[in-house]
Design a protein around this motif. Structure first.
Motif, short mmCIF file in Angstrom:
data_model
loop_
_atom_site.label_atom_id
_atom_site.label_comp_id
_atom_site.label_asym_id
_atom_site.label_seq_id
_atom_site.Cartn_x
_atom_site.Cartn_y
_atom_site.Cartn_z
N ASP A 31 28.58 60.25 -24.72
CA ASP A 31 29.73 60.61 -25.54
C ASP A 31 29.37 60.74 -27.02
O ASP A 31 29.78 59.95 -27.84
CB ASP A 31 30.89 59.63 -25.36
CG ASP A 31 30.49 58.19 -25.59
OD1 ASP A 31 29.37 57.93 -26.05
OD2 ASP A 31 31.33 57.32 -25.31
N ARG A 60 40.30 52.44 -29.39
CA ARG A 60 40.47 53.31 -28.21
C ARG A 60 39.40 54.39 -28.11
O ARG A 60 39.05 54.81 -27.02
CB ARG A 60 41.85 53.98 -28.23
CG ARG A 60 43.00 53.03 -28.11
CD ARG A 60 43.01 52.38 -26.73
NE ARG A 60 44.14 51.49 -26.61
CZ ARG A 60 44.05 50.21 -26.31
NH1 ARG A 60 42.89 49.67 -26.10
NH2 ARG A 60 45.12 49.46 -26.23
N THR A 61 38.88 54.85 -29.26
CA THR A 61 37.88 55.92 -29.25
C THR A 61 36.75 55.59 -30.22
O THR A 61 36.50 56.34 -31.16
CB THR A 61 38.51 57.28 -29.61
OG1 THR A 61 39.14 57.15 -30.90
CG2 THR A 61 39.50 57.74 -28.57
N GLN A 64 34.07 58.20 -31.30
CA GLN A 64 34.44 59.28 -32.22
C GLN A 64 34.25 58.89 -33.68
O GLN A 64 34.16 59.76 -34.53
CB GLN A 64 35.89 59.70 -31.99
CG GLN A 64 36.10 60.38 -30.66
CD GLN A 64 37.51 60.89 -30.51
OE1 GLN A 64 38.34 60.72 -31.39
NE2 GLN A 64 37.78 61.53 -29.39
#
Length: 154
Positions: A31, A60-61, A64
């Protein structure tokens, strides 16, 4: 005899470390995303233009925001084996020990122990596990307290 036992324990620890390193590399390869909102706004590349986000989005991410400069608000709590920014609790008078580590962002800003306080912090985000016993979802490197809360440019 003691030497043989210690060598076995060392071998087992090295094997666990190898497994963890492989899992981290696999996660990094799987990712390699960027925080799209930050990219679109041309923010997050330096401490002078951090990407403004929330603890919820970071938790949550985390992939990123990894290695991006972020600005985040929360409740800073410090205590025995913890120094972290947490989402606001229902009870602001809660002692620092009552904040759940898995919801916190590990951040060391050099403040003295005291009661939990709301603040905004800027730093370079690194996803976890990190912090004491690896209980935290991420950490802020080179963190600085921002006061007062800066207003977004319009």
């Amino acid at each position: 005899m003691r030497h043989i036992q210690m060598q076995r324990e060392l071998d087992a620890a090295q094997l666990r470390l190898t497994i963890i390193e492989a899992a981290i590399q696999k996660r990094d390869d799987a990712d390699p995303l960027e925080a799209h909102a930050c990219v679109e706004l041309y923010t997050g590349d330096s401490p002078h233009s951090p990407c403004r986000t929330t603890l919820h989005h970071l938790s949550r991410t985390p992939q990123q925001f990894h290695r991006r400069w972020v600005m985040v608000e929360g409740i800073y709590a410090q205590g025995f084996e913890q120094t972290a920014l947490y989402p606001a609790p229902r009870n602001m008078s809660a002692p620092a020990e009552e904040f759940a580590p898995h919801t916190g962002l590990w951040v060391q800003i050099g403040m003295k122990w005291g009661k939990p306080s709301p603040m905004t912090v800027v730093g370079q985000f690194r996803r976890g596990p990190t912090g004491h016993m690896g209980d935290y979802f991420g950490e802020l490197i080179d963190a600085k307290v921002v006061s007062p809360i800066p207003q977004p440019n319009t």
